[in-house]
Design a protein around this motif. Structure first.
Motif, short mmCIF file in Angstrom:
data_model
loop_
_atom_site.label_atom_id
_atom_site.label_comp_id
_atom_site.label_asym_id
_atom_site.label_seq_id
_atom_site.Cartn_x
_atom_site.Cartn_y
_atom_site.Cartn_z
N ALA A 25 -1.61 -13.47 -17.84
CA ALA A 25 -1.48 -13.76 -19.26
C ALA A 25 -2.65 -14.64 -19.68
N HIS A 26 -3.14 -14.44 -20.92
CA HIS A 26 -4.32 -15.18 -21.35
C HIS A 26 -4.51 -15.08 -22.85
N PRO A 27 -5.19 -16.06 -23.45
CA PRO A 27 -5.63 -15.87 -24.83
C PRO A 27 -6.89 -15.02 -24.85
N GLY A 28 -7.04 -14.21 -25.87
CA GLY A 28 -8.26 -13.44 -26.10
C GLY A 28 -9.02 -14.13 -27.22
N ILE A 29 -10.16 -14.71 -26.91
CA ILE A 29 -10.88 -15.56 -27.84
C ILE A 29 -12.14 -14.84 -28.33
N LEU A 30 -12.21 -14.60 -29.64
CA LEU A 30 -13.37 -13.96 -30.23
C LEU A 30 -14.53 -14.95 -30.29
N VAL A 31 -15.72 -14.46 -29.96
CA VAL A 31 -16.92 -15.30 -29.98
C VAL A 31 -18.03 -14.59 -30.75
N ASN A 32 -18.99 -15.39 -31.24
CA ASN A 32 -20.12 -14.84 -31.99
C ASN A 32 -21.23 -14.33 -31.10
N ASP A 33 -21.53 -15.06 -30.03
CA ASP A 33 -22.65 -14.72 -29.16
C ASP A 33 -22.17 -14.75 -27.71
N ILE A 34 -21.66 -13.64 -27.27
CA ILE A 34 -21.02 -13.57 -25.95
C ILE A 34 -22.01 -13.80 -24.81
N ASP A 35 -23.24 -13.34 -24.97
CA ASP A 35 -24.23 -13.53 -23.90
C ASP A 35 -24.61 -15.00 -23.73
N THR A 36 -24.79 -15.70 -24.83
CA THR A 36 -25.11 -17.12 -24.76
C THR A 36 -23.97 -17.89 -24.13
N LEU A 37 -22.73 -17.56 -24.51
CA LEU A 37 -21.58 -18.24 -23.92
C LEU A 37 -21.50 -17.97 -22.42
N ALA A 38 -21.70 -16.73 -22.01
CA ALA A 38 -21.65 -16.39 -20.58
C ALA A 38 -22.71 -17.18 -19.81
N LYS A 39 -23.90 -17.27 -20.36
CA LYS A 39 -24.97 -18.03 -19.70
C LYS A 39 -24.60 -19.50 -19.62
N HIS A 40 -24.08 -20.06 -20.71
CA HIS A 40 -23.68 -21.47 -20.75
C HIS A 40 -22.60 -21.76 -19.70
N LEU A 41 -21.62 -20.90 -19.60
CA LEU A 41 -20.56 -21.10 -18.61
C LEU A 41 -21.13 -21.03 -17.19
N GLY A 42 -22.00 -20.06 -16.95
CA GLY A 42 -22.63 -19.93 -15.64
C GLY A 42 -23.43 -21.17 -15.27
N GLU A 43 -24.10 -21.76 -16.24
CA GLU A 43 -24.86 -22.98 -16.00
C GLU A 43 -23.96 -24.16 -15.62
N HIS A 44 -22.69 -24.06 -15.98
CA HIS A 44 -21.71 -25.09 -15.62
C HIS A 44 -20.93 -24.71 -14.36
N GLY A 45 -21.41 -23.69 -13.65
CA GLY A 45 -20.78 -23.31 -12.40
C GLY A 45 -19.48 -22.53 -12.56
N ILE A 46 -19.27 -21.96 -13.73
CA ILE A 46 -18.04 -21.20 -14.00
C ILE A 46 -18.34 -19.72 -13.82
N GLU A 47 -17.56 -19.09 -12.96
CA GLU A 47 -17.76 -17.67 -12.67
C GLU A 47 -17.30 -16.82 -13.86
N VAL A 48 -18.19 -15.96 -14.32
CA VAL A 48 -17.94 -15.06 -15.44
C VAL A 48 -17.69 -13.66 -14.87
N ASP A 49 -16.55 -13.08 -15.20
CA ASP A 49 -16.16 -11.76 -14.69
C ASP A 49 -16.18 -10.76 -15.85
N TRP A 50 -17.29 -10.03 -15.99
CA TRP A 50 -17.43 -9.05 -17.07
C TRP A 50 -16.49 -7.88 -16.85
N ASP A 51 -15.98 -7.33 -17.96
CA ASP A 51 -15.06 -6.19 -17.91
C ASP A 51 -15.41 -5.27 -19.08
N ASP A 52 -15.81 -4.03 -18.77
CA ASP A 52 -16.20 -3.10 -19.83
C ASP A 52 -15.11 -2.07 -20.14
#
Length: 122
Positions: A68-95
């Motif tokens: 279960a999870h919230p689905g959070i809309l974002v304006n710039d998904i690539d920038t957010l993914a990079k930012h999270l990665g820079e903080h050591g947070i694993e980003v799991d892309w799903d297409d």
């Protein structure tokens, strides 16, 4: 009859407020908002960003929300993914969601979060 979502709530274990403040307030840049006094005695904390509220409530027998999870809309998904990665947070892309680009992360307590952005029309 239904016209919007006021907030989503996720459970956290007792005494974990510093970890969630660092993640939701620090990494995600959300603003912590005051809980009503009657609810503040229960622990936990609430965050807001652009009309989105996430309430983190203490649960004695805590188990992270791994599906279960919230689905959070974002304006710039690539920038957010990079930012999270820079903080050591694993980003799991799903297409697997047509019309959107999205990924999942887990907060420091293991709660799942989905971030998504609509893809522009071709």
């Amino acid at each position: 009859m239904l016209n919007g979502l006021h907030h989503t709530q996720l459970a956290i274990p007792p005494e974990s407020e510093p970890a969630v403040r660092a993640f939701y307030g620090g990494v995600l840049g959300m603003t912590e908002i005051d809980k009503p006094p009657v609810l503040a005695t229960r622990g936990g904390c609430w965050f807001r960003s652009n009309g989105l509220e996430i309430h983190l409530g203490v649960e004695q027998d805590f188990r992270p929300a791994r599906k279960a999870h919230p689905g959070i809309l974002v304006n710039d998904i690539d920038t957010l993914a990079k930012h999270l990665g820079e903080h050591g947070i694993e980003v799991d892309w799903d297409d697997n969601f047509p019309g959107h680009r999205r990924f999942y992360v887990h907060d420091p307590l293991g709660n799942r979060l989905e971030f998504l952005a609509p893809t522009p029309p071709a």
